[in-house]
Design a protein around this motif. Sequence first.
Motif, PDB file in Angstrom:
ATOM      1  N   UNK A   9     -14.218   1.751  22.001  1.00  0.00           N
ATOM      2  CA  UNK A   9     -15.078   2.864  22.570  1.00  0.00           C
ATOM      3  C   UNK A   9     -15.980   3.380  21.384  1.00  0.00           C
ATOM      4  N   UNK A  10     -17.315   2.871  21.779  1.00  0.00           N
ATOM      5  CA  UNK A  10     -18.193   3.321  20.448  1.00  0.00           C
ATOM      6  C   UNK A  10     -18.270   4.970  20.678  1.00  0.00           C
ATOM      7  N   UNK A  11     -18.774   5.193  19.451  1.00  0.00           N
ATOM      8  CA  UNK A  11     -19.031   6.854  19.150  1.00  0.00           C
ATOM      9  C   UNK A  11     -20.601   6.927  19.063  1.00  0.00           C
ATOM     10  N   UNK A 273     -14.393   1.427  17.081  1.00  0.00           N
ATOM     11  CA  UNK A 273     -15.471   2.058  17.307  1.00  0.00           C
ATOM     12  C   UNK A 273     -16.733   1.232  17.546  1.00  0.00           C
TER      13      UNK A 273
ATOM     14  N   UNK B 196     -13.340   7.083  19.112  1.00  0.00           N
ATOM     15  CA  UNK B 196     -14.177   7.135  20.389  1.00  0.00           C
ATOM     16  C   UNK B 196     -13.520   7.344  21.688  1.00  0.00           C
ATOM     17  N   UNK B 197     -12.305   6.561  21.668  1.00  0.00           N
ATOM     18  CA  UNK B 197     -11.249   6.919  22.955  1.00  0.00           C
ATOM     19  C   UNK B 197     -10.847   8.465  23.042  1.00  0.00           C
TER      20      UNK B 197
END
Lengths: 308, 308
Positions: A9-11, A273, B196-197
Amino acid sequence: MTPGLPMVVPEPGLPERVTIYEVGPRDGLQNEQALVPVAVKAELVQRLVAAGLPVVEATSFVHPRWVPQLADAEELMTILGEAGRRHPVLVPNERGLDRALALGLQHVAIFGSATETFAQKNLNRTLETQLAMFEPTVRRARDAGMDVRAYVSMCFGDPWEGPVDPRQVVDVGRRLLDLGASQLSLGDTIGVGTAGQVTALVQAFRDAGVDEGRLAMHFHDTYGQALTNTHAALRAGITTFDASAGGLGGCPYAKSATGNLATEDLVWMLTGLGIEHGVDLGALVATSTWLAGELGRPSPSAVVRALA
Amino acid sequence: MTPGLPMVVPEPGLPERVTIYEVGPRDGLQNEQALVPVAVKAELVQRLVAAGLPVVEATSFVHPRWVPQLADAEELMTILGEAGRRHPVLVPNERGLDRALALGLQHVAIFGSATETFAQKNLNRTLETQLAMFEPTVRRARDAGMDVRAYVSMCFGDPWEGPVDPRQVVDVGRRLLDLGASQLSLGDTIGVGTAGQVTALVQAFRDAGVDEGRLAMHFHDTYGQALTNTHAALRAGITTFDASAGGLGGCPYAKSATGNLATEDLVWMLTGLGIEHGVDLGALVATSTWLAGELGRPSPSAVVRALA
């Protein structure tokens, strides 16, 4: 979620890719009391390269009296052969550089202090004589076509001086860059720094005209802050991070723990990330597990313990 | 930099103060194999309160056959006396609630699952029957004037199902709030989540109309990510964090490590960031060091190891 890998889940706002600068064979092993056979060291370096680590610092050409563990530096580099020439090695001074030159190596690193007291305690020199000593070392290395990295230690706190003013770190860092270093590795040698300090230090360099692309971060996990500080540095635009396979160099139950950030824990976060790093986590964990067997004690890396 | 405390450098955009919800006596000790004397448990709770922790979950009114370690729940709460009534206790069901009501306690917590598989493995119920079971428990607690917290486990990954969709966590969480819970504690039970999660999950709750003020985060350090995820949650506006004194509940060398975030490591970071938390780090480290002696093994907290 692939088994053994985090969900991605990229930021927003983080770099797309980073370079992991692996310091385990040098910064990790130099803290080992029992002598590690040179064949094990060579296998370690080769396995780290095979696991995808783009830079592996192999050893230090320090005087054997100071660090007996690394007395086999020439032997190790000879075993690594032609392929080993690209590995950086630490050279504390011109005598160390001479040894690196004799082997035809291409990358060296010098190790300086941001603080007066640590310069005197560790190098037995004032800050000024430290910088004066580095001048011919860096010049001759550059003249020979080598790339030079400069470690700067005690950038966040010093056991004798306490808090370290970012302006002092910037001052020492700029002078090392002016001498000809291509990159600074900013070390939190005693691991006391927290995230706000990281952001402030990067900003201080930027204010002084030093681009974050010339900075690497070298965090220690002594107070559990290494990965969080890495995350803060990512947000500040840093793209090179020092780490040590399996957390090598940190003894989990000793007060004197250097506690290098474990490469596996860093890789887990970067993978989650969605940041490219090129490392095969399974191969890396297998390498650290094998080395833990050779050293006779478990790795302090959380990821190695969870996956091994 | 006061000895034993980090330098303070605030970061823009973070909360001014946070509430640390201490889970060591319950979530930590329930994983201990050897029975801990009730007098030690009482002293632990009292010392944690004295160290400034605003909320200390004391025990669980679970059936003694499931968790023999906590079979002394009534005895412990009786020793803690009038002052102990404000401590939250876990109640798995109505029978547990009856025990808490009989003692005149004011705060209870229930423990649910975000995933179907963990509900069935841990509670031997489907998600729907889990929620149906909680309905009378929460209603009766609220009718008695109690505050109810709801733990939601497996919010970031599940060992059987893999990645967990934030929408599913939000759905379960909203239903628990609708039942009457005042706060959700979102747990990364197996510690696989990355920063990111965390940001995405908080945003998913916000999109569903749940304010971040009703969310707490409960991170496990199994993959070394707990503090970094805490930092990400701080940036997302979360102000309540579960932590366990000395990292109690985590066994550093077991694959099954629950690896609760150590309260000391959290306090170090918060102090460095200039975020108010009310905890006296020295007193807390002394407490964890004392408890480690009682348990006969060192604390896995980095800060405890560095300062003890």
